[in-house]
Design an enzyme around this catalytic site. Structure first.
Site, mmCIF file in Angstrom:
data_model
loop_
_atom_site.group_PDB
_atom_site.id
_atom_site.type_symbol
_atom_site.label_atom_id
_atom_site.label_comp_id
_atom_site.label_asym_id
_atom_site.label_seq_id
_atom_site.Cartn_x
_atom_site.Cartn_y
_atom_site.Cartn_z
ATOM 1 N N GLY A 112 0.846 -1.279 0.199
ATOM 2 C CA GLY A 112 -0.082 0.005 -0.125
ATOM 3 C C GLY A 112 0.938 1.232 -0.047
ATOM 4 O O GLY A 112 0.770 2.099 -0.639
ATOM 5 N N ARG B 276 7.437 1.860 0.799
ATOM 6 C CA ARG B 276 7.547 0.402 0.851
ATOM 7 C C ARG B 276 7.996 -0.071 -0.447
ATOM 8 O O ARG B 276 8.878 -0.950 -0.211
ATOM 9 C CB ARG B 276 6.351 -0.083 1.587
ATOM 10 C CG ARG B 276 6.325 -1.461 2.179
ATOM 11 C CD ARG B 276 7.545 -1.709 2.946
ATOM 12 N NE ARG B 276 7.761 -1.014 4.291
ATOM 13 C CZ ARG B 276 7.356 -1.824 5.533
ATOM 14 N NH1 ARG B 276 7.081 -3.207 5.311
ATOM 15 N NH2 ARG B 276 7.395 -1.253 6.749
ATOM 16 N N ARG C 203 1.839 11.349 -8.573
ATOM 17 C CA ARG C 203 1.069 11.308 -7.219
ATOM 18 C C ARG C 203 2.190 10.802 -6.366
ATOM 19 O O ARG C 203 1.517 10.349 -5.176
ATOM 20 C CB ARG C 203 -0.286 10.679 -7.324
ATOM 21 C CG ARG C 203 -1.296 11.312 -8.107
ATOM 22 C CD ARG C 203 -2.403 10.841 -8.074
ATOM 23 N NE ARG C 203 -3.521 11.494 -8.850
ATOM 24 C CZ ARG C 203 -4.574 11.947 -8.475
ATOM 25 N NH1 ARG C 203 -4.822 12.014 -7.270
ATOM 26 N NH2 ARG C 203 -5.274 12.799 -8.997
ATOM 27 N N ARG D 207 -0.396 -8.683 -3.471
ATOM 28 C CA ARG D 207 -0.399 -7.709 -2.446
ATOM 29 C C ARG D 207 0.379 -8.338 -1.221
ATOM 30 O O ARG D 207 0.387 -9.177 -0.789
ATOM 31 C CB ARG D 207 -1.924 -7.601 -2.072
ATOM 32 C CG ARG D 207 -1.939 -6.849 -0.793
ATOM 33 C CD ARG D 207 -3.307 -6.289 -0.560
ATOM 34 N NE ARG D 207 -3.434 -5.697 0.936
ATOM 35 C CZ ARG D 207 -2.979 -4.776 1.655
ATOM 36 N NH1 ARG D 207 -1.961 -4.039 1.269
ATOM 37 N NH2 ARG D 207 -3.295 -4.674 2.781
ATOM 38 N N SER E 14 -0.120 -5.047 5.417
ATOM 39 C CA SER E 14 -0.254 -5.482 7.020
ATOM 40 C C SER E 14 -1.698 -5.696 7.251
ATOM 41 O O SER E 14 -2.539 -5.216 6.224
ATOM 42 C CB SER E 14 0.169 -4.426 7.884
ATOM 43 O OG SER E 14 -0.472 -3.153 7.556
ATOM 44 N N ASP F 252 -1.026 -5.147 14.173
ATOM 45 C CA ASP F 252 -1.923 -4.957 15.331
ATOM 46 C C ASP F 252 -3.099 -5.925 15.450
ATOM 47 O O ASP F 252 -3.223 -6.745 14.618
ATOM 48 C CB ASP F 252 -2.271 -3.692 15.172
ATOM 49 C CG ASP F 252 -3.594 -3.343 13.793
ATOM 50 O OD1 ASP F 252 -2.876 -3.100 12.803
ATOM 51 O OD2 ASP F 252 -4.705 -3.567 14.005
ATOM 52 N N ARG G 227 7.872 -3.643 12.608
ATOM 53 C CA ARG G 227 7.257 -3.908 11.400
ATOM 54 C C ARG G 227 8.267 -4.553 10.047
ATOM 55 O O ARG G 227 7.911 -5.515 9.398
ATOM 56 C CB ARG G 227 6.595 -2.697 10.617
ATOM 57 C CG ARG G 227 5.218 -2.653 11.129
ATOM 58 C CD ARG G 227 4.199 -1.552 10.431
ATOM 59 N NE ARG G 227 3.149 -1.198 11.560
ATOM 60 C CZ ARG G 227 2.266 -0.543 11.123
ATOM 61 N NH1 ARG G 227 2.033 -0.424 9.744
ATOM 62 N NH2 ARG G 227 1.271 -0.050 12.100
#
Ligand code: HPA
Length: 233
Positions: free
Chosen positions: A20, A24, A43, A87, A90, A204, A217
């Site tokens: 996402g 990353r 963007r 994908r 998290s 989480d 992470r």
């Protein structure tokens, strides 16, 4: 170039990993890929193509939520000849025995989003992972002794919901974890006749309210990437 991706035909590999977070994508390109070249900065949604163990692979940020995710997945599949979308993200655990850092491989993705009902005239499509990618991912994880859970996940449209107990109904029906994109990913891939899979790291827990720091992470991100990159081979 397509509307949101500033790449030329041929710039993007047939297999694309989809975090996402665009930073990353940069981190994955710089850490795991050889000869990575940035093909998109539109963007700030960074996209790179490089090689991993000699095989061409791309990594493209998609933003958060089904609508943003779908824009990138649609253009990758429709305009760049992409065949495999994976994908890497998290999720929040919905089960007491799924802990921080655990890996979840999504067989299917439920949702509270209306996006598919818009597409299917009010009816419910059941988005599921590509079986070949899914079974290979499970086999790779087993070979590498990386523990994982596989099952149904929830792709929610609402990160900050008003009902603190809203997740419990999904949990009671065995849904493993919550994130915000995969229901869209699996549907769009089905539409294009492409292969899709989602591999997640638990960041989480809605059960215990524990969460990982961003440094923590990074540590478990490696296991998820090991599985995902093997699928590009
Ligand atoms: N909710 C929705 N999406 C998420 C979460 C969460 O708790 N954790 C990681 N992605």
């Amino acid at each position: 170039m397509s509307i949101h991706i500033g790449a030329k035909p041929g710039d993007i590999a047939e297999t694309v990993l989809l975090p996402g977070d665009p930073l990353r994508a940069k981190y994955v390109a710089e850490t795991f890929l050889d000869d990575a070249v940035c093909y998109n900065q539109v963007r700030g949604m960074l996209g790179y193509t490089g090689t991993w163990k000699g095989k061409r692979v791309s990594v493209q940020g998609t933003g958060m939520g089904i609508p943003s995710h779908l824009i990138y997945v649609h253009e990758l599949l429709a305009d760049y000849g992409v065949k495999r979308v994976i994908r890497v993200g998290s999720c929040g655990s919905l089960q007491p025995d799924i802990n921080l850092n655990d890996i979840v491989i999504a067989m299917s993705a439920s949702t509270d989003s209306n996006v598919n009902r818009l597409r299917f005239g009010g009816a419910d499509f059941a988005p599921c992972a590509d079986y070949q990618l899914f079974s290979r991912a499970c086999a790779v994880a087993q070979e590498k002794a990386i523990p994982f859970r596989a099952g149904n996940i929830l792709s929610t449209d609402v990160f900050y919901g008003d009902d603190p107990d809203g997740w419990k109904l999904w949990a009671r029906f065995g849904v493993l974890a919550v994130e915000m994109e995969t229901n869209g990913l699996y549907t769009e891939a089905a539409r294009a006749g492409a292969q899709a899979l989602c591999i997640l790291t638990v960041s989480d827990s809605l059960v215990t309210h524990a969460n990982l720091s961003s440094e923590e992470r990074e540590l478990t991100f490696g296991s998820m990437m090991e599985i995902a990159l093997e699928l590009a081979r």
